[in-house]
Write a protein that holds these residues in place. Sequence first.
Motif: not given
Length: 255
Positions: A75, A118-119, A122-123, A126
């Motif tokens: 990310a 969110d984590t 993100r990976t 994103r």
Amino acid sequence: MSPQETAPQHPADRPRVAIVTGGSRGIGHEAVKRLAADGYAVVIGYAGHREPAEAAAEDITAAGGRAVAVQADVADEQQVAALFDTAESEFGGVDVVVHAAGRMYLAPIAELDLAELDTLHRTNIRGTFVVAQQAARRIRGGGALITFSTSIVGLALPAYGAYSASKGAVEALTLILARELRGRDVTVNTVAPGPTATDLFLDGKDEETIARMAAQPPLERLGTPADIAEVVAFLASPAGHWVNGQRVRANGGIV
């Protein structure tokens, strides 16, 4: 200038080079071994599992191949750019990118911790976007980008809401990039494995749950990372170059 105008070409007699993210474990690790066996020079991208990534690179080198392990948060655009820089400086370019890095959190939608959401995104989202950007700019003609989705997008099993949503985004991105790269002689596909015996899939599940999921039509069995690596090798090869912009369902083969 557009990627179509700047894409480097690949001489037919030059060895091919692959980047594999998530290459320290599971499907990514098997893809590393399979591509190295096919003669690729391999850049093994990893986030936190340094020892197995470096061990894989050492094994390939000892067997007469070419490989290097590089730490990169998928990310982080600067770290991913450095990953591609390594492929170009060490081996001369990039022909195949296998983006196998990913996260999975399981919980009912009503109960999922949004910090975990969110984590995960993100990976999975994103990170895929960042890797796809570099791939679109740097893969040589005749090359391939292979991303990873999941059969869960179609099966819609409870507790997989966040994970499935992130992989649905990967499928959409993959299809659009395939169309954006039209004319570049670069294929872009996503592999959607069924239940596969990886740490990511097996963690926290009892044997009964695993068997029940593996028996869901049209999957009907628990696959292995090596099974999926065979599909990756096909899509990366000239033989698989007619497949473009597809969601390739895989559970030991193309079905």
